[in-house]
Write a protein that holds these residues in place. Structure first.
Motif, PDB file in Angstrom:
ATOM      1  N   THR A  55      42.049  46.520  33.538  1.00  0.00           N
ATOM      2  CA  THR A  55      43.309  45.937  34.006  1.00  0.00           C
ATOM      3  C   THR A  55      43.083  44.722  34.898  1.00  0.00           C
ATOM      4  OG1 THR A  55      43.455  47.384  35.956  1.00  0.00           O
ATOM      5  CG2 THR A  55      44.511  48.159  33.906  1.00  0.00           C
ATOM      6  N   HIS A  56      41.991  44.727  35.660  1.00  0.00           N
ATOM      7  CA  HIS A  56      41.680  43.582  36.515  1.00  0.00           C
ATOM      8  C   HIS A  56      40.226  43.655  36.955  1.00  0.00           C
ATOM      9  CE1 HIS A  56      42.862  46.680  39.424  1.00  0.00           C
ATOM     10  NE2 HIS A  56      42.378  45.948  40.417  1.00  0.00           N
ATOM     11  N   ASP A  83      41.074  36.353  35.756  1.00  0.00           N
ATOM     12  CA  ASP A  83      40.253  37.188  36.638  1.00  0.00           C
ATOM     13  C   ASP A  83      38.759  36.970  36.429  1.00  0.00           C
ATOM     14  OD1 ASP A  83      42.274  38.352  38.086  1.00  0.00           O
ATOM     15  OD2 ASP A  83      41.776  40.414  37.556  1.00  0.00           O
ATOM     16  N   HIS A 136      45.620  40.123  36.355  1.00  0.00           N
ATOM     17  CA  HIS A 136      45.916  41.548  36.182  1.00  0.00           C
ATOM     18  C   HIS A 136      46.800  41.755  34.955  1.00  0.00           C
ATOM     19  CE1 HIS A 136      46.796  45.690  37.087  1.00  0.00           C
ATOM     20  NE2 HIS A 136      46.213  45.636  38.270  1.00  0.00           N
TER      21      HIS A 136
END
Length: 214
Positions: A55-56, A83, A136
């Motif tokens: 997710t991140h 990210d 994210h």
């Protein structure tokens, strides 16, 4: 879509196994650590892991990703390319939080909003939800009304925005404009702590609830 949550590491991060009930094909979401335990649970549930989803880029969500990908011979997918700077700084994150060193890496595939990821006969939709981190993502299964939201939203709280490139207003917008419109009945698995529903957070969350429009 079926699931099981495994809190891992000292930070009790929710690694999630999601799988198709008919085919037993599975994805591993945010394996932050304890690869032996995650692999053992896959075997106990007789699951066939196909990919790792992130997710991140924070350490507690990605720490075991490379090790598990090697062991299971599966790709790493996500997060959003914004990210990339976090995955490049993993060694620094480890020093900051007192974790054993993890080297920088890139996923096999960055994820973009609107993409769909097959999980056997089921699928997950990618929703870009910046704010906690710029890249994210949230993984949403409309069929079972289930979302894996990482550190965007928690039961009674929201993600921190005091880390590098966090943005509080952007986080609020992600929750209100991209998650809540999915419907009050949607259950969500946060990156830490217990599950909730978007409806419950709209009703009672002191940061993004309907009674706090600011």
């Amino acid at each position: 879509m079926e699931f099981q949550i495994l809190p891992v590491t000292a930070l009790q991060q929710n690694c999630t196994l999601l799988w198709c009930a008919r085919t037993r094909r599975a994805v591993i979401v945010d394996p932050g650590g304890e690869p032996d335990r995650i692999e053992a649970r896959l075997n106990q549930l007789a699951l066939e892991p196909e990919r790792i989803l992130l997710t991140h880029g924070h350490l507690d969500h990605v720490g075991a990703a490379v090790e598990l990908a090697k062991r299971l011979a599966i790709p790493i997918m996500g997060p959003h390319p914004d990210d990339a700077f976090l995955l490049k700084s993993l060694a620094e994150q480890c020093r900051m939080f007192g974790f054993p060193r993890i080297d920088a890496f890139e996923p096999d595939l960055w994820l973009q909003p609107g993409e769909r990821i097959a999980v056997g006969e089921e699928s997950l939709e990618v929703i870009h939800c910046p704010g906690h981190t710029p890249g994210h993502i949230v993984l949403y299964d409309p069929r079972s009304q289930l979302a894996q939201v990482g550190d965007v939203l928690f039961r009674g709280s929201i993600g921190r925005t005091d880390f590098p490139r966090g943005n509080h207003l952007q986080l609020l917008d992600s929750i209100r404009q991209r998650l809540f419109p999915l419907g009050d009945a949607v259950r969500f698995i946060p990156g830490h702590g217990p599950m909730s529903t978007f409806g419950e957070e709209r009703r009672s969350n002191p940061f993004v609830g309907d009674r706090n429009p600011g």
